[in-house]
Enzyme design. Structure first.
Site, PDB file in Angstrom:
ATOM      1  N   ASP A  30      -4.085   2.485  -4.827  1.00 25.62           N
ATOM      2  CA  ASP A  30      -2.692   2.483  -4.356  1.00 25.62           C
ATOM      3  C   ASP A  30      -2.312   1.187  -3.652  1.00 25.62           C
ATOM      4  O   ASP A  30      -1.362   1.172  -2.884  1.00 25.62           O
ATOM      5  CB  ASP A  30      -2.419   3.693  -3.458  1.00 25.62           C
ATOM      6  CG  ASP A  30      -2.987   3.535  -2.060  1.00 25.62           C
ATOM      7  OD1 ASP A  30      -3.966   2.778  -1.902  1.00 25.62           O
ATOM      8  OD2 ASP A  30      -2.439   4.154  -1.131  1.00 25.62           O
ATOM      9  N   GLU A  31      -3.050   0.104  -3.885  1.00 23.31           N
ATOM     10  CA  GLU A  31      -2.722  -1.118  -3.163  1.00 23.31           C
ATOM     11  C   GLU A  31      -2.940  -2.377  -3.998  1.00 23.31           C
ATOM     12  O   GLU A  31      -3.774  -2.398  -4.907  1.00 23.31           O
ATOM     13  CB  GLU A  31      -3.554  -1.214  -1.885  1.00 23.31           C
ATOM     14  CG  GLU A  31      -5.040  -1.169  -2.153  1.00 23.31           C
ATOM     15  CD  GLU A  31      -5.850  -1.352  -0.885  1.00 23.31           C
ATOM     16  OE1 GLU A  31      -5.807  -2.450  -0.291  1.00 23.31           O
ATOM     17  OE2 GLU A  31      -6.548  -0.400  -0.503  1.00 23.31           O
TER      18      GLU A  31
ATOM     19  N   ASP B 239       0.866  -1.182   0.000  1.00 26.21           N
ATOM     20  CA  ASP B 239       0.000   0.000   0.000  1.00 26.21           C
ATOM     21  C   ASP B 239       0.899   1.228   0.000  1.00 26.21           C
ATOM     22  O   ASP B 239       1.811   1.349   0.808  1.00 26.21           O
ATOM     23  CB  ASP B 239      -0.891  -0.010   1.252  1.00 26.21           C
ATOM     24  CG  ASP B 239      -1.954   1.082   1.217  1.00 26.21           C
ATOM     25  OD1 ASP B 239      -3.152   0.742   1.173  1.00 26.21           O
ATOM     26  OD2 ASP B 239      -1.594   2.273   1.253  1.00 26.21           O
TER      27      ASP B 239
END
Ligand code: TTP
Ligand code: MG
Length: 358
Positions: free
Chosen positions: A104-105, A4
């Protein structure tokens, strides 16, 4: 592994304007009703320390930060999307399987390539963090664990720039002291309801009577909570949608406008991209180059050809032409260059070897 990116939108803004790093930075979704109405999307860690978090009203953030020399910026989804795609491309290359989470992960399955050894997995995680930092200039946090449930909690455990490895025999001890809200599927309401039963931590939940849990939440959810609290999860990674682009980017030895210095790099990247497409059985129609200039501004030039191709010569030729066009449009030097191909057609007619083997 679960990876992340740290304070993602805000970190993207810092990346293109490093001067922001020393200030509290607030990325905002402006609703447009009044100049300051809307909510905070995310903030850098300086702003977080002063008490500004995702989701609060922009006006509240402005009040908290009124004497802090803070910077407020609107969200720029196109830019974050582009950064996200670059990072995911890197992360994907390290996994035997890949599942994208949010922007974002992502999860990657690495058990095979580390031969089931958590020490090797830690080394691999450090390498991924290093490459993401070096190639994309971003800090990230990674959790390594026997399953997705625990890996996700672990990546959040020591943010920012964290790395948390939870071995199988450590899972219950790791989870027990954490607030129940950390479990996937336990939102604010559920957390409150569990609180009424005296359940504050994941450990409390693990010890709670499963029959009573099923009575309160229904059988499926009750069972899920009971297992999750013990770190039991056997959900496989879901390989996500097919990729929509392949790109490679490199930093030049020095900032320059000299084509004779840039073209060889560009050709190397073009070849890599074409080889990757070949490997995945993908043909494409669009070729783009990305130039990051000395002022860190990002410029893209694209061309779409009539017929699908995966010919490295075509990528090289078009990239070189696009480079000239890009240079013609600016007086600045180039710091990094990239090549991207997109608009894919899954190759037909050619079959992979695996299609013939049972
Ligand atoms: P997160 O990964 O939850 O948050 P983050 O990356 O900003 O911070 P960190 O991981 O270091 O704790 O979310 C990713 C992005 O999603 C975030 O940068 C902005 C966006 N987002 C919102 O727009 N609103 C929200 O309420 C949240 C939580 C995130
Ligand atoms: Mg994040």
């Amino acid at each position: 592994m679960h990876i992340d990116l740290d304070y993602f939108f805000a970190q993207c803004e810092e990346r293109r304007n490093p001067a922001l790093k020393s200030k509290p930075l607030v990325v905002c979704v402006y609703s447009g009703r009044t100049p300051d109405s809307g909510a905070v999307s995310t903030t850098n860690y300086l702003a977080r320390r002063l008490g500004v978090k995702s989701g609060i009203p922009i006006l509240t953030a402005k009040k908290i930060l009124k004497d802090a020399d803070a910077v407020f910026l609107p969200v720029d989804h196109d830019y974050y999307g582009q950064v996200s795609r670059n990072v995911m491309e890197i992360v994907r290359s390290y996994g035997d399987a890949f599942q994208r989470g949010g922007i974002d992960e992502a999860f990657i399955e690495v058990g095979h390539r580390v031969r089931g050894e958590f020490d090797r997995a830690r080394e691999l995680a450090l390498e991924i963090k290093g490459v993401v930092r070096e190639k994309e200039g971003l800090s990230s946090s990674i959790g390594v664990a026997p399953n997705k449930l625990v890996a996700k909690i672990a990546s959040d455990f020591q943010k920012p720039d964290g790395l948390t490895v939870v071995r199988p025999d450590e899972v219950e001890r790791f989870l027990a002291p954490l607030p129940v809200g950390r479990l996937i599927g336990v939102g604010r309401k559920t957390e409150d309801r569990l609180g009424e039963e005296g359940i504050k931590t994941i450990g409390d939940l693990a010890e709670f009577d499963v029959e009573r849990l099923c009575h309160i939440f229904g059988k499926n959810l009750g069972r899920y909570f009971h297992d999750a609290a013990r770190g039991i999860d056997d959900e496989p990674l879901e390989e996500a949608e097919e990729r929509d682009q392949i790109s490679r980017i490199a930093t030049l030895k020095e900032n320059t406008r000299d084509p004779s210095k840039i073209v060889p790099i560009l050709e190397g990247l073009a070849k890599e991209v074409a080889m990757k497409a070949e490997k995945e059985g993908l043909s494409f129609r669009s070729v783009s180059i990305i130039g990051i200039l000395e002022d860190l501004s990002i410029h893209t030039r694209s061309r779409t050809v009539a017929a699908y191709t995966r010919d490295p010569g075509v990528v090289k030729g078009i990239s070189t032409e696009l480079l000239q066009i890009l240079l013609d449009g600016t007086d600045l030097s180039i710091r990094r260059v990239g090549v991207r191909v997109s608009s894919f057609q899954k190759a037909t007619g050619q079959k992979a070897l695996s299609d013939f083997l049972g």
